[in-house]
Design a protein around this motif. Structure first.
Motif, short mmCIF file in Angstrom:
data_model
loop_
_atom_site.label_atom_id
_atom_site.label_comp_id
_atom_site.label_asym_id
_atom_site.label_seq_id
_atom_site.Cartn_x
_atom_site.Cartn_y
_atom_site.Cartn_z
N ALA A 238 0.83 -1.21 0.00
CA ALA A 238 0.00 0.00 0.00
C ALA A 238 0.87 1.26 0.00
O ALA A 238 0.55 2.24 -0.70
N GLN A 239 1.94 1.25 0.77
CA GLN A 239 2.85 2.40 0.78
C GLN A 239 3.54 2.56 -0.57
O GLN A 239 3.73 3.68 -1.04
N MET A 240 3.91 1.45 -1.19
CA MET A 240 4.51 1.52 -2.52
C MET A 240 3.54 2.14 -3.52
O MET A 240 3.91 2.99 -4.32
N CYS A 241 2.30 1.70 -3.47
CA CYS A 241 1.29 2.21 -4.40
C CYS A 241 1.04 3.70 -4.21
O CYS A 241 0.74 4.43 -5.16
N ALA A 242 1.15 4.16 -2.96
CA ALA A 242 0.89 5.57 -2.66
C ALA A 242 2.05 6.46 -3.09
O ALA A 242 1.89 7.69 -3.17
N ASP A 243 3.19 5.87 -3.36
CA ASP A 243 4.37 6.63 -3.79
C ASP A 243 4.20 7.05 -5.24
O ASP A 243 3.98 6.23 -6.12
N THR A 248 1.54 3.39 -11.92
CA THR A 248 0.16 3.01 -11.61
C THR A 248 -0.09 1.55 -11.94
O THR A 248 -0.78 0.84 -11.19
N ALA A 249 0.47 1.09 -13.03
CA ALA A 249 0.31 -0.31 -13.44
C ALA A 249 1.35 -1.17 -12.72
O ALA A 249 2.35 -1.60 -13.29
N THR A 269 -3.14 -5.34 -6.94
CA THR A 269 -2.75 -4.27 -7.84
C THR A 269 -2.93 -2.93 -7.16
O THR A 269 -3.71 -2.79 -6.22
N CYS A 270 -2.18 -1.93 -7.66
CA CYS A 270 -2.34 -0.59 -7.11
C CYS A 270 -3.65 0.01 -7.60
O CYS A 270 -4.06 -0.20 -8.75
N PRO A 271 -4.34 0.75 -6.74
CA PRO A 271 -5.59 1.40 -7.17
C PRO A 271 -5.29 2.53 -8.14
O PRO A 271 -4.19 3.09 -8.18
N PRO A 272 -6.26 2.89 -8.97
CA PRO A 272 -6.07 4.01 -9.89
C PRO A 272 -5.76 5.30 -9.13
O PRO A 272 -6.28 5.51 -8.04
#
Length: 273
Positions: A238-243, A248-249, A269-272
């Motif tokens: 989640a922290q990676m995705c927020a970076d 995004t993909a 997967t990371c959220p849009p």
């Protein structure tokens, strides 16, 4: 400094590909309009299975069928052999030193491809181009080429320019077959590979874990997809995705790329944004 490969050598490889192409009238693919930049994707090299709901891009091995109705990327190990497939490569395509085969030190059952001479490059390109045409005929929309950086583990037997000449010819083959062409890994060479070979996008492994994502996005913009693995997370997914530096993909998978029925299977997967 690596020796320069004459432009005529690259041009000769590309001309040879054009002569042997069997995909008729396939226009080059414009990745800027065709490659999904906000994709939810899955990386299915271990085995194929029905993608999760909402997945729009799937990467599968060249021996597999593309995902029906989705943007499918064909994985090709172009610069070293797959395990157990050394005998499938033609004579004169695999690197030897003092008459002995050269293996990847981290993957001891994978031999390195020989890109050191014009003749070796011609044979390699001819062999891999057939796989590329097979990807197109199967219905894939793109192809990714792995192990572009084999020259870094040969003590000078291969050079960047040797591999770049082959990469340029393979990208030309992909474009001629109507496929977008992707660089796999080799973050530190992204700008040089894009300039030398004309790749359309990048597929990175663990760029967020190793703080390398900008090396790809600085060159390919939003045309980057990333795979992170559950056993190598320096922070939460989640922290990676927020970076903002993380593409995004980006997908989280287990290291073995297992199927959903396996105990170790992981997929997120990371959220849009």
């Amino acid at each position: 400094m690596p020796r320069a490969v004459p432009l005529v050598a690259i041009a000769g490889l590309i001309l040879a590909l054009t002569a042997c192409s069997t995909v008729a009238d396939a226009p080059p693919r414009d990745a800027s309009t065709s490659f999904p930049t906000d994709a939810r994707f899955d990386y299915q090299l271990g085995a194929t299975y029905p993608p999760a709901e909402g997945v729009t891009v799937v990467v599968r091995d060249r021996t597999a069928e593309p995902a029906d109705g989705l943007y499918s990327i064909c994985y090709v190990n172009a610069f070293q052999t797959q395990p157990g497939e050394s005998d499938d490569w033609p004579d004169g395509t695999l690197l030897e030193r003092d008459g002995e085969p050269v293996f990847d030190p981290d993957w001891p059952d994978e031999r390195l491809v020989d890109t050191s001479t014009d003749e070796a490059r011609r044979r390699v390109v001819e062999h891999v181009a057939a796989w590329i045409r097979g990807c197109a005929a199967s219905g894939f929309q793109a192809v990714e080429f792995d192990n572009l950086d084999t020259f870094t583990r040969t003590d000078g037997a291969l050079t960047f320019d040797d591999n770049a000449a082959v990469a340029a010819a393979l990208v030309a083959a992909a474009h001629g077959a109507g496929l977008a062409a992707g660089q796999k890994n080799a973050a530190e060479f992204a700008d040089r590979l894009r300039d030398a070979a004309g790749f359309d996008f990048a597929v990175a492994e663990e760029c967020a874990a190793y703080d390398e994502c900008s090396a790809y996005s600085d060159v390919y913009g939003a045309h980057v997809i990333d795979i992170e693995y559950t056993d190598q997370l320096p922070r939460s997914f989640a922290q990676m995705c927020a970076d903002d530096a993380t593409p995004t993909a980006t997908v989280l998978r287990d290291r073995r790329l297992s199927t959903p029925d396996a105990a170790e299977y992981a997929f997120a997967t990371c959220p849009p944004r």
